[in-house]
Design a protein around this motif. Structure first.
Motif, PDB file in Angstrom:
ATOM      1  N   ILE A 118       0.848  -1.197   0.000  1.00  0.00           N
ATOM      2  CA  ILE A 118       0.000   0.000   0.000  1.00  0.00           C
ATOM      3  C   ILE A 118       0.879   1.241   0.000  1.00  0.00           C
ATOM      4  CG2 ILE A 118      -1.632   1.345   1.438  1.00  0.00           C
ATOM      5  CD1 ILE A 118      -2.455  -1.485   2.642  1.00  0.00           C
ATOM      6  N   VAL A 119       0.441   2.277  -0.727  1.00  0.00           N
ATOM      7  CA  VAL A 119       1.086   3.587  -0.640  1.00  0.00           C
ATOM      8  C   VAL A 119       0.118   4.538   0.064  1.00  0.00           C
ATOM      9  CG1 VAL A 119       2.048   5.532  -1.924  1.00  0.00           C
ATOM     10  CG2 VAL A 119       2.424   3.184  -2.748  1.00  0.00           C
ATOM     11  N   ASN A 120       0.564   5.029   1.215  1.00  0.00           N
ATOM     12  CA  ASN A 120      -0.222   6.003   1.979  1.00  0.00           C
ATOM     13  C   ASN A 120       0.387   7.370   1.704  1.00  0.00           C
ATOM     14  OD1 ASN A 120      -1.668   7.476   3.847  1.00  0.00           O
ATOM     15  ND2 ASN A 120      -0.439   6.780   5.591  1.00  0.00           N
ATOM     16  N   ASP A 121      -0.230   8.105   0.798  1.00  0.00           N
ATOM     17  CA  ASP A 121       0.347   9.368   0.330  1.00  0.00           C
ATOM     18  C   ASP A 121      -0.497  10.534   0.849  1.00  0.00           C
ATOM     19  OD1 ASP A 121       1.420  11.501  -0.992  1.00  0.00           O
ATOM     20  OD2 ASP A 121       0.920  10.806  -3.010  1.00  0.00           O
ATOM     21  N   VAL A 122       0.044  11.273   1.816  1.00  0.00           N
ATOM     22  CA  VAL A 122      -0.729  12.367   2.414  1.00  0.00           C
ATOM     23  C   VAL A 122      -0.985  13.506   1.423  1.00  0.00           C
ATOM     24  CG1 VAL A 122       0.000  11.842   4.790  1.00  0.00           C
ATOM     25  CG2 VAL A 122       1.278  13.545   3.450  1.00  0.00           C
ATOM     26  N   THR A 123      -0.328  13.478   0.272  1.00  0.00           N
ATOM     27  CA  THR A 123      -0.613  14.497  -0.747  1.00  0.00           C
ATOM     28  C   THR A 123      -1.641  14.004  -1.775  1.00  0.00           C
ATOM     29  OG1 THR A 123       1.031  13.885  -2.431  1.00  0.00           O
ATOM     30  CG2 THR A 123       1.824  15.232  -0.589  1.00  0.00           C
ATOM     31  N   ALA A 124      -2.102  12.767  -1.618  1.00  0.00           N
ATOM     32  CA  ALA A 124      -3.098  12.208  -2.556  1.00  0.00           C
ATOM     33  C   ALA A 124      -2.620  12.298  -4.011  1.00  0.00           C
ATOM     34  CB  ALA A 124      -4.466  12.868  -2.378  1.00  0.00           C
ATOM     35  N   LEU A 125      -1.382  11.921  -4.250  1.00  0.00           N
ATOM     36  CA  LEU A 125      -0.762  11.849  -5.590  1.00  0.00           C
ATOM     37  C   LEU A 125      -0.487  13.221  -6.207  1.00  0.00           C
ATOM     38  CD1 LEU A 125      -3.048   9.013  -7.113  1.00  0.00           C
ATOM     39  CD2 LEU A 125      -0.911   8.709  -5.821  1.00  0.00           C
ATOM     40  N   ARG A 126      -0.511  14.278  -5.388  1.00  0.00           N
ATOM     41  CA  ARG A 126      -0.242  15.620  -5.923  1.00  0.00           C
ATOM     42  C   ARG A 126       1.190  16.048  -5.681  1.00  0.00           C
ATOM     43  NH1 ARG A 126      -4.029  19.263  -2.603  1.00  0.00           N
ATOM     44  NH2 ARG A 126      -3.235  17.827  -1.017  1.00  0.00           N
ATOM     45  N   PHE A 138       2.306  -1.148  -9.860  1.00  0.00           N
ATOM     46  CA  PHE A 138       2.298  -2.278  -8.918  1.00  0.00           C
ATOM     47  C   PHE A 138       0.878  -2.726  -8.560  1.00  0.00           C
ATOM     48  CE2 PHE A 138       6.544  -0.673  -8.458  1.00  0.00           C
ATOM     49  CZ  PHE A 138       7.319  -1.771  -8.088  1.00  0.00           C
ATOM     50  N   SER A 139      -0.142  -2.043  -9.091  1.00  0.00           N
ATOM     51  CA  SER A 139      -1.527  -2.270  -8.639  1.00  0.00           C
ATOM     52  C   SER A 139      -1.605  -2.227  -7.116  1.00  0.00           C
ATOM     53  CB  SER A 139      -2.073  -3.606  -9.136  1.00  0.00           C
ATOM     54  OG  SER A 139      -1.959  -3.682 -10.530  1.00  0.00           O
ATOM     55  N   ALA A 140      -0.874  -1.271  -6.544  1.00  0.00           N
ATOM     56  CA  ALA A 140      -0.828  -1.162  -5.084  1.00  0.00           C
ATOM     57  C   ALA A 140      -2.118  -0.557  -4.559  1.00  0.00           C
ATOM     58  CB  ALA A 140       0.355  -0.278  -4.675  1.00  0.00           C
ATOM     59  N   GLY A 141      -2.417  -0.846  -3.292  1.00  0.00           N
ATOM     60  CA  GLY A 141      -3.470  -0.096  -2.608  1.00  0.00           C
ATOM     61  C   GLY A 141      -2.982   1.331  -2.413  1.00  0.00           C
ATOM     62  N   VAL A 142      -3.904   2.285  -2.403  1.00  0.00           N
ATOM     63  CA  VAL A 142      -3.474   3.675  -2.213  1.00  0.00           C
ATOM     64  C   VAL A 142      -4.462   4.410  -1.313  1.00  0.00           C
ATOM     65  CG1 VAL A 142      -4.573   4.534  -4.361  1.00  0.00           C
ATOM     66  CG2 VAL A 142      -2.638   5.781  -3.369  1.00  0.00           C
ATOM     67  N   VAL A 143      -3.903   5.165  -0.355  1.00  0.00           N
ATOM     68  CA  VAL A 143      -4.726   6.036   0.483  1.00  0.00           C
ATOM     69  C   VAL A 143      -4.635   7.435  -0.094  1.00  0.00           C
ATOM     70  CG1 VAL A 143      -5.122   6.965   2.798  1.00  0.00           C
ATOM     71  CG2 VAL A 143      -4.162   4.652   2.530  1.00  0.00           C
ATOM     72  N   LEU A 144      -5.781   7.979  -0.494  1.00  0.00           N
ATOM     73  CA  LEU A 144      -5.832   9.356  -0.992  1.00  0.00           C
ATOM     74  C   LEU A 144      -6.305  10.236   0.161  1.00  0.00           C
ATOM     75  CD1 LEU A 144      -7.464   8.769  -4.506  1.00  0.00           C
ATOM     76  CD2 LEU A 144      -5.028   8.968  -3.930  1.00  0.00           C
ATOM     77  N   MET A 145      -5.362  10.969   0.742  1.00  0.00           N
ATOM     78  CA  MET A 145      -5.679  11.771   1.934  1.00  0.00           C
ATOM     79  C   MET A 145      -5.844  13.235   1.595  1.00  0.00           C
ATOM     80  SD  MET A 145      -3.655  12.365   5.495  1.00  0.00           S
ATOM     81  CE  MET A 145      -3.147  14.002   4.921  1.00  0.00           C
ATOM     82  N   GLN A 148      -5.191  20.490   3.400  1.00  0.00           N
ATOM     83  CA  GLN A 148      -5.207  21.858   2.869  1.00  0.00           C
ATOM     84  C   GLN A 148      -3.832  22.461   3.134  1.00  0.00           C
ATOM     85  OE1 GLN A 148      -7.387  25.519   4.598  1.00  0.00           O
ATOM     86  NE2 GLN A 148      -8.779  24.832   3.001  1.00  0.00           N
ATOM     87  N   GLY A 149      -3.147  22.907   2.080  1.00  0.00           N
ATOM     88  CA  GLY A 149      -1.794  23.457   2.237  1.00  0.00           C
ATOM     89  C   GLY A 149      -0.753  22.352   2.285  1.00  0.00           C
ATOM     90  N   THR A 150       0.391  22.638   2.910  1.00  0.00           N
ATOM     91  CA  THR A 150       1.473  21.664   3.054  1.00  0.00           C
ATOM     92  C   THR A 150       1.778  21.546   4.548  1.00  0.00           C
ATOM     93  OG1 THR A 150       3.217  23.322   3.021  1.00  0.00           O
ATOM     94  CG2 THR A 150       2.505  22.460   0.884  1.00  0.00           C
ATOM     95  N   PRO A 151       2.492  20.470   4.956  1.00  0.00           N
ATOM     96  CA  PRO A 151       2.766  20.329   6.390  1.00  0.00           C
ATOM     97  C   PRO A 151       3.411  21.573   7.012  1.00  0.00           C
ATOM     98  CG  PRO A 151       3.266  18.279   5.288  1.00  0.00           C
ATOM     99  CD  PRO A 151       2.910  19.267   4.209  1.00  0.00           C
ATOM    100  N   ARG A 152       4.208  22.296   6.237  1.00  0.00           N
ATOM    101  CA  ARG A 152       4.861  23.492   6.795  1.00  0.00           C
ATOM    102  C   ARG A 152       3.864  24.604   7.099  1.00  0.00           C
ATOM    103  NH1 ARG A 152      10.552  23.590   6.182  1.00  0.00           N
ATOM    104  NH2 ARG A 152      10.617  25.833   6.405  1.00  0.00           N
ATOM    105  N   THR A 153       2.805  24.673   6.277  1.00  0.00           N
ATOM    106  CA  THR A 153       1.922  25.838   6.362  1.00  0.00           C
ATOM    107  C   THR A 153       0.500  25.514   6.794  1.00  0.00           C
ATOM    108  OG1 THR A 153       1.213  25.512   4.080  1.00  0.00           O
ATOM    109  CG2 THR A 153       3.146  26.901   4.410  1.00  0.00           C
TER     110      THR A 153
END
Ligand code: HH2
Length: 282
Positions: A118-126, A138-145, A148-153
């Motif tokens: 699984i790929v857990n991507d907090v940017t939802a592929l962005r 890979f036909s991997a599982g993916v978490v689309l999270m 709003q903004g980036t972790p810094r902001t």
């Protein structure tokens, strides 16, 4: 079942049964994660922690080498790989589903090559233009999270007209982008991103109205574990948020979450199981 989604999550050659709530245990290999930073920094400790979480009942382990806490410093792909790859390689022998918590395509690819599912991507592929292709390859599982903004902001001044409907629109748009890259619908899970560019009230509304995300017909993952909105409601530090996490997990499951991402696996597995029993019967 509250969800209209098929009760499984396809993750490469593995099909995770979601008839009962799946618990994703957090394995952070970082010096600076908000609740357990530095505790499991070396691969030995992180792997041992993974074994403990499996014994506690984790269905998935989510391995991360970069903190996403507000204001966290980014790390290089090389450093992230140095942290997470040995842990993936060792934990893959257990047969538990492994998720890689990363926004970098190179890290995701190497982890998938080493056996992650699984790929857990907090940017939802962005975040990384290559990421969607890696997941599709890979036909991997993916978490689309949602974030709003980036972790810094993200915690500077989060604003929404209606947080739940905006997140729903975001999910639909990200799902289309995933499909366009060749990612199958059965591989996709949505996550509203509790704490990622949200005020306390936003986080509470997300939990209260989590059921609205189910209308999209995909499983929903919730990650409230030990987060600062709990600290703000109860006025407790990060090491004293077990009961607050339990209440949030119970509400998430009551409202149809199929997967919960938590640090305290044994306790939250029971909370999830009990809440689901009250909701659905045995
Ligand atoms: N929360 C964190 C990290 N990754 N991924 C998903 N899909 N959903 C979440 O809610 C989520 C996530 C933050 O928690 P943690 O991993 O403990 O902290 P840090 O990012 O500081 O390592």
């Amino acid at each position: 079942m509250l969800s209209q989604a098929p009760p499984y999550w396809q993750c490469r050659d593995r099909r995770l049964d979601l008839h009962s709530v799946a618990v994703m245990g957090v394995v952070n290999v970082t010096p600076d994660s908000f609740s357990d930073g530095g505790k499991f920094m070396d691969p030995e400790h992180a792997t041992a922690h993974g074994f403990d979480l499996i014994a506690e009942g984790a269905d998935i382990l989510d391995i991360g080498g970069e903190s996403t806490r507000p204001g966290a410093e980014p790390v290089s792909a090389d450093e992230e790989l140095r942290r997470v790859l040995p842990v993936v390689e060792r934990l893959r022998q257990t047969g538990v589903l492994l998720s890689i918590d990363t926004a970098k395509a190179a890290v995701a690819r190497a982890a998938l090559e080493a056996g992650a599912h699984i790929v857990n991507d907090v940017t939802a592929l962005r975040g990384d233009p290559e990421m969607a292709d890696v997941v599709a390859d890979f036909s991997a599982g993916v978490v689309l999270m949602h974030m709003q903004g980036t972790p810094r902001t993200m915690q500077a001044n989060p604003t929404y007209k209606d947080v739940v409907s905006e997140i729903r629109e975001f999910f639909s748009e990200r799902r289309r982008a995933a499909h366009a890259a060749g990612i199958a619908d059965e591989c996709i899970v949505f996550d509203p991103g509790i704490g990622f560019g949200k005020t306390v009230e936003h986080n509470l509304a997300i939990l209260r109205r989590l059921g609205e995300f189910l209308l999209l017909g995909r499983p929903v993952l919730a990650g409230p574990s030990r987060k600062s909105f709990i600290g703000k409601v109860l006025d407790v530090p990060v090491d004293d948020r077990l009961e607050g996490t339990a209440a949030a997990v119970a509400v998430a499951v009551w409202n149809g979450a199929a997967i919960v991402r938590v640090h305290d696996v044994r306790a939250m597995k029971r909370v999830a199981q009990m809440t689901a029993a009250v909701r659905d019967g045995l």
